[in-house]
Motif scaffolding. Structure first.
Motif, PDB file in Angstrom:
ATOM      1  N   ALA A  86      -3.463 -13.068   6.598  1.00 36.41           N
ATOM      2  CA  ALA A  86      -3.848 -12.542   5.285  1.00 36.41           C
ATOM      3  C   ALA A  86      -4.360 -13.660   4.385  1.00 36.41           C
ATOM      4  N   LYS A  87      -3.651 -14.776   4.383  1.00 33.67           N
ATOM      5  CA  LYS A  87      -4.065 -15.923   3.568  1.00 33.67           C
ATOM      6  C   LYS A  87      -5.445 -16.416   3.983  1.00 33.67           C
ATOM      7  N   GLN A  88      -5.682 -16.468   5.291  1.00 32.85           N
ATOM      8  CA  GLN A  88      -6.972 -16.942   5.801  1.00 32.85           C
ATOM      9  C   GLN A  88      -8.097 -15.985   5.425  1.00 32.85           C
ATOM     10  N   LEU A  89      -7.862 -14.680   5.531  1.00 36.04           N
ATOM     11  CA  LEU A  89      -8.884 -13.686   5.173  1.00 36.04           C
ATOM     12  C   LEU A  89      -9.233 -13.783   3.693  1.00 36.04           C
ATOM     13  N   ASN A  90      -8.231 -14.014   2.854  1.00 39.16           N
ATOM     14  CA  ASN A  90      -8.480 -14.178   1.418  1.00 39.16           C
ATOM     15  C   ASN A  90      -9.276 -15.453   1.140  1.00 39.16           C
ATOM     16  N   ILE A  91      -8.966 -16.526   1.872  1.00 38.00           N
ATOM     17  CA  ILE A  91      -9.684 -17.793   1.713  1.00 38.00           C
ATOM     18  C   ILE A  91     -11.158 -17.616   2.054  1.00 38.00           C
ATOM     19  N   TRP A  92     -11.442 -16.802   3.068  1.00 38.57           N
ATOM     20  CA  TRP A  92     -12.828 -16.579   3.489  1.00 38.57           C
ATOM     21  C   TRP A  92     -13.550 -15.539   2.637  1.00 38.57           C
ATOM     22  N   GLY A  93     -12.844 -14.945   1.670  1.00 40.08           N
ATOM     23  CA  GLY A  93     -13.490 -13.998   0.767  1.00 40.08           C
ATOM     24  C   GLY A  93     -13.733 -12.623   1.374  1.00 40.08           C
ATOM     25  N   ILE A  94     -12.994 -12.282   2.426  1.00 47.08           N
ATOM     26  CA  ILE A  94     -13.179 -10.982   3.089  1.00 47.08           C
ATOM     27  C   ILE A  94     -12.463  -9.895   2.291  1.00 47.08           C
ATOM     28  N   SER A  95     -13.167  -8.826   1.983  1.00 49.26           N
ATOM     29  CA  SER A  95     -12.602  -7.745   1.169  1.00 49.26           C
ATOM     30  C   SER A  95     -11.441  -7.076   1.892  1.00 49.26           C
ATOM     31  N   SER A  96     -10.357  -6.824   1.162  1.00 59.35           N
ATOM     32  CA  SER A  96      -9.204  -6.112   1.716  1.00 59.35           C
ATOM     33  C   SER A  96      -9.595  -4.652   1.962  1.00 59.35           C
ATOM     34  N   PRO A  97      -8.799  -3.893   2.738  1.00 61.10           N
ATOM     35  CA  PRO A  97      -9.135  -2.486   2.982  1.00 61.10           C
ATOM     36  C   PRO A  97      -9.356  -1.679   1.713  1.00 61.10           C
ATOM     37  N   GLY A 102       0.004   1.813  -3.975  1.00 64.20           N
ATOM     38  CA  GLY A 102       1.155   1.322  -4.723  1.00 64.20           C
ATOM     39  C   GLY A 102       1.483  -0.118  -4.421  1.00 64.20           C
ATOM     40  N   PHE A 103       0.872  -0.679  -3.343  1.00 60.80           N
ATOM     41  CA  PHE A 103       1.159  -2.060  -2.970  1.00 60.80           C
ATOM     42  C   PHE A 103       0.327  -3.054  -3.776  1.00 60.80           C
ATOM     43  N   GLN A 104      -0.719  -2.573  -4.468  1.00 61.33           N
ATOM     44  CA  GLN A 104      -1.601  -3.479  -5.183  1.00 61.33           C
ATOM     45  C   GLN A 104      -0.924  -4.026  -6.430  1.00 61.33           C
ATOM     46  N   GLU A 105      -0.959  -5.354  -6.576  1.00 62.05           N
ATOM     47  CA  GLU A 105      -0.320  -6.000  -7.718  1.00 62.05           C
ATOM     48  C   GLU A 105      -1.329  -6.716  -8.607  1.00 62.05           C
ATOM     49  N   GLN A 106      -2.597  -6.858  -8.169  1.00 64.59           N
ATOM     50  CA  GLN A 106      -3.611  -7.548  -8.937  1.00 64.59           C
ATOM     51  C   GLN A 106      -4.762  -6.593  -9.242  1.00 64.59           C
ATOM     52  N   GLU A 107      -5.627  -7.016 -10.191  1.00 67.71           N
ATOM     53  CA  GLU A 107      -6.765  -6.180 -10.564  1.00 67.71           C
ATOM     54  C   GLU A 107      -7.680  -5.957  -9.374  1.00 67.71           C
ATOM     55  N   ILE A 108      -7.902  -7.026  -8.587  1.00 66.79           N
ATOM     56  CA  ILE A 108      -8.696  -6.932  -7.367  1.00 66.79           C
ATOM     57  C   ILE A 108      -7.739  -7.106  -6.192  1.00 66.79           C
ATOM     58  N   ALA A 109      -7.641  -6.095  -5.350  1.00 67.15           N
ATOM     59  CA  ALA A 109      -6.670  -6.106  -4.254  1.00 67.15           C
ATOM     60  C   ALA A 109      -7.027  -7.169  -3.221  1.00 67.15           C
ATOM     61  N   ARG A 110      -6.059  -7.962  -2.815  1.00 67.84           N
ATOM     62  CA  ARG A 110      -6.245  -8.976  -1.785  1.00 67.84           C
ATOM     63  C   ARG A 110      -5.497  -8.562  -0.516  1.00 67.84           C
ATOM     64  N   TRP A 111      -5.771  -9.284   0.553  1.00 72.14           N
ATOM     65  CA  TRP A 111      -5.046  -9.062   1.802  1.00 72.14           C
ATOM     66  C   TRP A 111      -3.589  -9.500   1.635  1.00 72.14           C
ATOM     67  N   SER A 112      -2.698  -8.810   2.312  1.00 74.22           N
ATOM     68  CA  SER A 112      -1.283  -9.178   2.336  1.00 74.22           C
ATOM     69  C   SER A 112      -0.800  -9.124   3.779  1.00 74.22           C
ATOM     70  N   GLY A 113       0.348  -9.755   4.029  1.00 74.47           N
ATOM     71  CA  GLY A 113       0.918  -9.713   5.374  1.00 74.47           C
ATOM     72  C   GLY A 113       1.192  -8.293   5.826  1.00 74.47           C
ATOM     73  N   ARG A 114       1.573  -7.438   4.867  1.00 71.18           N
ATOM     74  CA  ARG A 114       1.876  -6.047   5.199  1.00 71.18           C
ATOM     75  C   ARG A 114       0.625  -5.300   5.663  1.00 71.18           C
ATOM     76  N   SER A 115      -0.501  -5.505   4.980  1.00 70.86           N
ATOM     77  CA  SER A 115      -1.727  -4.810   5.366  1.00 70.86           C
ATOM     78  C   SER A 115      -2.223  -5.290   6.731  1.00 70.86           C
ATOM     79  N   VAL A 116      -2.075  -6.595   7.016  1.00 63.57           N
ATOM     80  CA  VAL A 116      -2.463  -7.132   8.329  1.00 63.57           C
ATOM     81  C   VAL A 116      -1.552  -6.566   9.411  1.00 63.57           C
ATOM     82  N   ASP A 117      -0.262  -6.506   9.137  1.00 67.41           N
ATOM     83  CA  ASP A 117       0.704  -5.996  10.115  1.00 67.41           C
ATOM     84  C   ASP A 117       0.425  -4.532  10.459  1.00 67.41           C
ATOM     85  N   ARG A 118       0.032  -3.733   9.446  1.00 63.57           N
ATOM     86  CA  ARG A 118      -0.292  -2.331   9.714  1.00 63.57           C
ATOM     87  C   ARG A 118      -1.471  -2.213  10.675  1.00 63.57           C
TER      88      ARG A 118
END
Length: 505
Positions: free
Chosen positions: A206-217, A231-247
């Motif tokens: 997730a950290k790597q995908l965010n570093i590369w600027g890849i849009s989250s789902p 409900g998992f989004q905590e920022q104005e622009i949703a980023r990748w998280s470990g949970r989204s990658v795991d799913r």
């Protein structure tokens, strides 16, 4: 002479998702009907309109329009509720009756259902006690019948392999109930599985995908014009998280298997969703094109169960992490530093004082044995790798890193256009200065973030090009994981290696 009461009316308008295609019950038609109806009532003035578009009539507490109206009622801003008919107000007969016959009268609120010719101000006792409950009960049964029909229709679709989900898994798009790979997001799914095979955790990916600027789902769906909120989004622009990658890593849809019916509502009156038992799921294989092969998917599931511990500050797991086991007790081997000859692996049972014996073996000895076993196949591996590199060279223009860089450049231009539009709206007085400054700050930060992401994408691209040109005579983590299932350590440093498939010379 008693002063006539003046009523401040709340026009309540509601239409469910199932009724949205009907103009007769549309929000616009309801509003027009009620405005015309109230023209003949001089003692009534319209305070505000409260609309719930696409909401069921069964659950009052989950309707934002109703909740806003309720706030105005208890604040005494309105003292009259007007609806087109009783079903627009609610379809759950007990709660609907409670509001109309108990709550509203106690608050001094007049209730009017125009098309049903019901007005609480003039209603007789018979209408209150008999007619009203009967009509509300009929509306309740209508909601129940609709719910049963929808559920039956969805179950039939699932059994035939038609996708009945509102939102499809990232990497796919839905056309007429069938799933098709989405070229852009499918590339990201393949990259996620590759990074997992290389030994990265879900959080690291997730950290790597965010570093590369890849849009989250979530962001990707919004970019495609499909509003999506989580409900998992905590920022104005949703980023990748470990949970989204795991799913994504656990979703078998990427192998061409469609699993549906994993969750269900408790009843048509309760919106709460519960998980169903696995045997109740609807599972249909081969309904769509696979993005990930079954072999790679199964391998990733096995890797996810491994103990991939690493040294503090080290980004990659050790070469044999999660693959070494004590032959006698079956427990994992623990890596220990400190020996002059290098790192040593010990039986974890022995290390924790749970019996067994040391089974100590140097990491370099395991490496040399693995290398000697794989040496006869080295020429085959290198020949296959060379062929893959030649094919990749022909497709260089379509390399995934070039695509990511291009997409990020498109996003930067999009944010520039948004900045210009915000400035124009501000100058025309359509946007307040505080909102304008907030938007400018967000858009500038995103542009800087994407520029940095492209710089890092270029670095990753060059790094992988160098790795592809380097000889793989020495096994790396990916090579080891793809070939080896487990390594068992006997007493007296005897080692047995189990491969994931049979290898013939």
């Amino acid at each position: 002479m008693k002063k006539q009461t003046t009523y401040r009316a709340a026009l309540y308008l509601r239409v469910s998702k199932e009724e949205n295609t009907s103009f007769r019950n549309s929000i616009e038609n309801q509003k027009q009907f009620l405005v015309e109806y109230l023209k003949n009532m001089p003692d009534v003035s319209i305070y505000d309109c409260y609309a719930d578009n696409g909401y069921s009539g069964l659950i009052f507490e989950e309707r934002p329009g109703f909740l806003r109206m309720w706030e105005d009622i208890i604040s005494h801003k309105v003292n009259m509720v007007v609806v087109k008919d009783l079903s627009r107000f609610g379809r759950e007969h007990i709660k609907t009756d409670t509001y109309i016959q108990k709550i509203f009268p106690s608050l001094g609120v007049r209730f009017l259902a125009a098309a049903d010719s019901y007005d609480s101000l003039f209603a007789k006792e018979g209408e209150q006690n008999l007619l009203l409950p009967v009509k509300n009960f009929i509306n309740d049964q209508y909601a129940r019948d609709i719910s049963i029909k929808i559920r039956s229709s969805q179950e039939a679709m699932r059994r035939t392999g038609i996708c009945a989900k509102a939102y499809v898994s990232y990497g796919y798009q839905k056309k007429q109930g069938r799933l098709y790979p989405d070229l852009e997001s499918a590339r990201v799914v393949r990259l996620i599985f590759l990074l997992k095979l290389e030994g990265k955790s879900a959080n690291e990916i997730a950290k790597q995908l965010n570093i590369w600027g890849i849009s989250s789902p979530a962001e990707f769906r919004r970019e495609q014009g499909h509003p999506y909120y989580t409900g998992f989004q905590e920022q104005e622009i949703a980023r990748w998280s470990g949970r989204s990658v795991d799913r994504i890593l656990k979703d078998s849809v990427y192998t061409g298997v469609l699993e549906q019916g994993k969750r269900k509502r408790i009843s048509y009156k309760v919106q709460k969703v519960v998980w169903t038992k696995k045997e109740e799921w609807s599972v249909v294989k081969g309904t769509h094109t696979a993005i990930i092969s079954k072999a790679i998917y199964q391998l990733v599931q096995q890797i996810s169960l491994l103990d991939l511990r690493r040294a503090s500050g080290q980004s990659e797991p050790y070469l044999f992490s999660g693959l070494l086991f004590c032959k006698d007790c079956g427990r994992a081997m623990i890596r220990r530093n400190g020996s002059l000859k290098g790192s040593t692996y010990l039986c974890s049972s022995y290390q924790k004082g749970l019996g067994c014996s040391r089974h100590a073996v140097l990491e370099i000895q395991i490496f040399q044995i693995v290398l000697s076993i794989l040496e006869p196949y080295q020429s085959q591996f290198l020949a296959a790798e060379k062929t893959m590199q030649e094919k990749a060279q022909k497709r260089r223009k379509n390399k995934i890193w070039n695509i990511f860089i291009e997409k990020n450049l498109e996003k930067i231009e999009r944010y520039k256009r948004r900045m210009e539009q915000a400035k124009e709206d501000f100058l025309q007085g359509k946007l307040q200065q505080s909102d304008y400054m907030q938007y400018q700050d967000i858009y500038l930060k995103e542009q800087e973030y994407l520029k940095q992401a492209n710089f890092l994408c270029e670095q990753e691209k060059r790094k992988r090009e160098i790795e592809n040109q380097r000889s793989k005579a020495i096994p790396d983590r990916l090579w080891v994981v793809l070939l080896i299932d487990k390594i068992e350590i006997f007493q007296k440093k005897k080692i047995r290696i189990s491969f994931r498939f049979r290898m013939d010379i």
